[in-house]
Design a protein around this motif. Structure first.
Motif: not given
Length: 384
Positions: A77-100
């Motif tokens: 569930a990481h990929h799309e959620s992170i893409k949207r957050a990056i587009a909004q200019g958010c810093h990202i703290f992501c648990d492993k695994p980063m994606t699939t």
């Protein structure tokens, strides 16, 4: 600390709740939490006194306007959620695994670089006190020039653990994603971050797992194991990921003229006879860390004195938060460093999407099988 730093958490299970506590301890304000199920997310928000709760990630980003997002869902569930957050200019703290997979991880790394947002990749067991102690000892020359590392773990997991994300590659499951990432992070932290060569093989020796309703929190999944696995009414899901792996790597070290040889051996479904451990060997000694993530007792070997258990130095102990739980402790340390970095303070290097993308590509290579793989420049990337 700057209390204006606002955090939105995605995930309501063990990781999501742990991230909430870690960011609050770091002085940030947790302004919202998002989950899949309305009833669950509302209950967690009330329990944690979080003002916003919802099930739509895009709506939550707009409503909360966070500076930081914390991604605590399964890897699928990481990929799309992170893409949207990056587009909004958010810093990202992501648990492993980063994606699939490596392709999607590289995409996110590049998007974050172009947007100029900071990222933290929480393969975070490198922050346990014993690993920090080992890192100091190696840097001080306690084992001479590092030559090899041995990482051995056997979990003897119950085969009846209910079917879920950990059984599916498309959801970020598998032992490489959820065990190897931590151990690779530990070894590179102590020895050196440049991975030169990798070879390995994996084995799916589980096959299937029972499908059980009502499993929400990964940490309590064992409570839902069916009493009778021979019950003909049980439904089963097919696992498509590895449950055991053997990986060999070469890692460059500032304290060795030759790359250090590393063995990673993990069997999640087989019993252990001796303790799980991580051992760093060198030309003049060795350091033994008890436990699968090396978080137990540290012992130092020299030819003169043999093996000696060493106490954590007081000055190092004073740098750690007072947090119960190994996983939670490590989240607290990384969240603290991440918040300080965002606020402009000088902090030691921590894992970012650069390493997260590298790890996903290495996992893809191992799963693909074949002979020894020299890590290309695309994987190593550039440290920001």
């Amino acid at each position: 600390m700057n209390t204006n730093l606002k955090v939105l958490v995605h995930g309501t299970g063990f990781a999501g709740q742990g991230h909430v506590d870690a960011f609050r301890a770091a002085g940030a304000e947790v302004v919202g939490i998002v989950g899949r199920t309305e009833q669950v997310v509302q209950a967690i928000a009330a329990q944690k006194s979080i003002p916003y709760a919802g099930t739509d990630w895009s709506q939550a980003l707009d409503a909360c306007s966070p500076n930081v997002v914390s991604i605590a869902t399964p890897g699928g569930a990481h990929h799309e959620s992170i893409k949207r957050a990056i587009a909004q200019g958010c810093h990202i703290f992501c648990d492993k695994p980063m994606t699939t997979d490596g392709v999607s991880a590289v995409e996110l790394r590049n998007l974050a670089d172009r947007k100029g947002v900071k990222t933290a990749y929480a393969a975070s067991f490198r922050y346990t006190p014993s690993v920090r102690h080992a890192k100091r000892l190696v840097a001080e020359g306690a084992i001479g020039s590092p030559t090899e590392v041995e990482c051995i773990s056997h979990f003897n997991l119950e085969r009846g653990i209910p079917f879920g994300w950990s059984h599916r590659a498309e959801d970020g499951g598998g032992r490489l994603n959820n065990n190897f990432t931590h151990i690779l992070s530990i070894v590179t932290d102590v020895i050196g971050e440049e991975i030169v060569r990798v070879t390995g093989e994996v084995r799916n020796d589980l096959g299937r797992a029972p499908i059980v309703e009502g499993v929400h929190n990964f940490a309590s999944r064992r409570e839902h194991i069916p009493e009778d696995l021979s019950d003909p009414s049980l439904r089963w899901g097919e696992s498509n990921v590895e449950w055991s792996y053997t990986v060999m790597a070469q890692i460059k070290s500032a304290w060795s003229q030759k790359p250090v040889s590393v063995l990673f051996k993990h069997g999640s479904l087989v019993p252990r006879f001796h303790d799980d451990h991580i051992v760093f060997y060198g030309t003049e000694g060795a350091i033994y860390l008890k436990g699968h993530y090396g978080s137990g007792e540290l012992s130092h070997y020299t030819s003169e004195s043999g093996w000696t258990a060493l106490k954590l130095p007081d000055d190092l102990a004073r740098t750690f938060p007072d947090v119960a739980g190994e996983t939670e402790f490590c989240w607290h340390v990384l969240a603290r460093e991440f918040v300080r970095d965002i606020q402009g303070e000088a902090v030691p290097p921590y894992l970012t999407f650069r390493e997260g993308a590298q790890y996903q590509q290495i996992i893809d290579m191992i799963r693909a099988g074949g002979t020894s793989i020299e890590i290309p420049e695309l994987v190593r990337g550039e440290r920001g």
